[in-house]
Design a protein around this motif. Structure first.
Motif, short mmCIF file in Angstrom:
data_model
loop_
_atom_site.label_atom_id
_atom_site.label_comp_id
_atom_site.label_asym_id
_atom_site.label_seq_id
_atom_site.Cartn_x
_atom_site.Cartn_y
_atom_site.Cartn_z
N CYS A 119 0.79 -1.22 -0.10
CA CYS A 119 0.06 0.17 -0.18
C CYS A 119 0.93 1.17 -0.05
CB CYS A 119 -1.01 -0.08 1.33
SG CYS A 119 -0.04 0.08 3.02
N ASP A 120 0.20 2.44 -0.22
CA ASP A 120 1.02 3.66 0.03
C ASP A 120 1.28 4.04 1.34
OD1 ASP A 120 1.38 3.38 -2.82
OD2 ASP A 120 -0.56 4.49 -3.25
N MET A 121 0.24 3.95 2.29
CA MET A 121 0.07 4.53 3.36
C MET A 121 -0.21 3.42 4.47
SD MET A 121 -1.06 8.59 3.40
CE MET A 121 -0.61 8.79 4.89
N LEU A 122 0.40 3.38 5.68
CA LEU A 122 -0.07 2.44 6.59
C LEU A 122 -0.11 2.94 8.06
CD1 LEU A 122 -0.56 -0.76 6.97
CD2 LEU A 122 2.05 -1.00 7.68
N ILE A 229 -4.63 -0.05 7.17
CA ILE A 229 -4.49 -0.22 8.69
C ILE A 229 -3.63 -1.45 9.28
CG2 ILE A 229 -5.50 -0.41 11.11
CD1 ILE A 229 -8.16 1.00 9.62
N ASP A 230 -2.75 -1.37 10.03
CA ASP A 230 -1.87 -2.29 10.21
C ASP A 230 -2.51 -3.36 11.04
OD1 ASP A 230 0.38 -4.01 10.86
OD2 ASP A 230 1.22 -2.66 12.62
N SER A 236 3.03 -1.28 14.25
CA SER A 236 2.99 -0.21 15.28
C SER A 236 1.66 -0.94 16.24
CB SER A 236 2.64 1.13 15.20
OG SER A 236 2.30 1.72 16.26
N ARG A 237 1.90 -0.65 17.58
CA ARG A 237 1.10 -1.13 18.58
C ARG A 237 0.44 -0.05 19.48
NH1 ARG A 237 2.09 -7.55 20.01
NH2 ARG A 237 2.58 -7.93 17.84
N ARG A 238 -0.80 0.12 19.69
CA ARG A 238 -1.44 1.01 20.39
C ARG A 238 -2.17 0.54 21.70
NH1 ARG A 238 -2.04 6.52 21.12
NH2 ARG A 238 -4.04 7.07 21.33
#
Length: 255
Positions: A119-122, A229-230, A236-238
């Motif tokens: 993708c272009d943005m994650l 979205i990852d 990344s983890r939230r």
């Protein structure tokens, strides 16, 4: 791997990693990656101090007037202008919040994850969804068949492929529409105050809203699957439990 919100939600992850053996200058910024953070503080933030310690080079973008009320949409406009004006010369760019982000292993892994998603943005994922955008909730969940939603505090993109998306999101920014503070807007979006004020304050919603996250979520269906979205929690983890699980599985690894 990047952790977002390591302080007030759980504990000081950076201090814990140092205690477990994270060494100074143990990480670095790949030559084909630019890492950006944005704020209006006069001193270095938690995230900047963390990156200084581990040896990560980064760019700090700030508004011209540091005394003006901070707008979270600065986290759209400042990176957008930086890329648009040709100041970002690398193939990849990561944009992170300034006060609550740590790298728990080498930034190069983030680029590998982006490439794997094709993708272009994650974006980092979160389970939170505000009531102001309920009309998009079901559509967004169906796109990637997940309960995760965009958290804009951490994202990575291919520099030459994200400019049109940022330009579109940036077009919704208009500070003249809303002159209130973030706390009041947050109360509205979480229905702690009468949601009917939405139409009064933002007659051309989402034009003029002060939330970078809400604006990215607004355009997400339009740009899917270029924006993803990852959902696999590789970038990344939230959520607290997800971060704790990674810590106990990996300790302070910097591979």
């Amino acid at each position: 791997m990047i952790f977002h919100m390591p302080i007030w939600n759980m504990y000081d992850v950076h201090a814990w990693m140092v205690q477990w053996g994270l060494e100074r200058d143990s990480l670095s910024t790949p030559s084909n990656l630019t890492i950006i953070t944005c704020h209006n503080y006069s001193e270095k933030t938690y995230t900047e101090k963390h990156m200084d310690y581990v040896g990560i080079e980064y760019v700090t973008l700030q508004p011209d007037d540091l005394t003006a009320q901070w707008k979270n949409t600065n986290k759209i406009s400042l990176p957008y202008e930086y890329i648009r004006d040709g100041r970002c010369s690398t193939d990849y760019v990561i944009v992170i919040d300034a006060s609550d982000v740590v790298f728990v292993n080498h930034p190069s892994t983030c680029m590998s994850v982006l490439d794997s998603y094709d993708c272009d943005m994650l974006f980092c994922g979160t389970l939170y969804w505000p009531v102001m955008m309920l009309e998009l909730k079901e559509e967004s969940e169906l796109l990637q068949k997940t309960d995760f939603h965009i958290n804009s505090g951490v994202w990575i993109a291919k520099t030459n492929s994200c400019l049109d998306i940022l330009e579109d999101v940036n077009s919704f920014i208009d500070d003249s529409v809303y002159d209130g503070d973030w706390k009041t807007y947050s109360s509205l979006r979480n229905e702690k105050i009468d949601i009917s004020f939405k139409d009064e304050w933002f007659p051309d919603y989402p034009h003029g809203i002060p939330s970078d996250q809400d604006l990215f979520r607004w355009v997400y269906p339009k740009y899917y699957p270029r924006m993803l979205i990852d959902v696999n929690l590789e970038f990344s983890r939230r959520n607290r439990s997800d971060m704790v699980n990674w810590i106990f599985d990996n300790k302070a690894t910097t591979n």
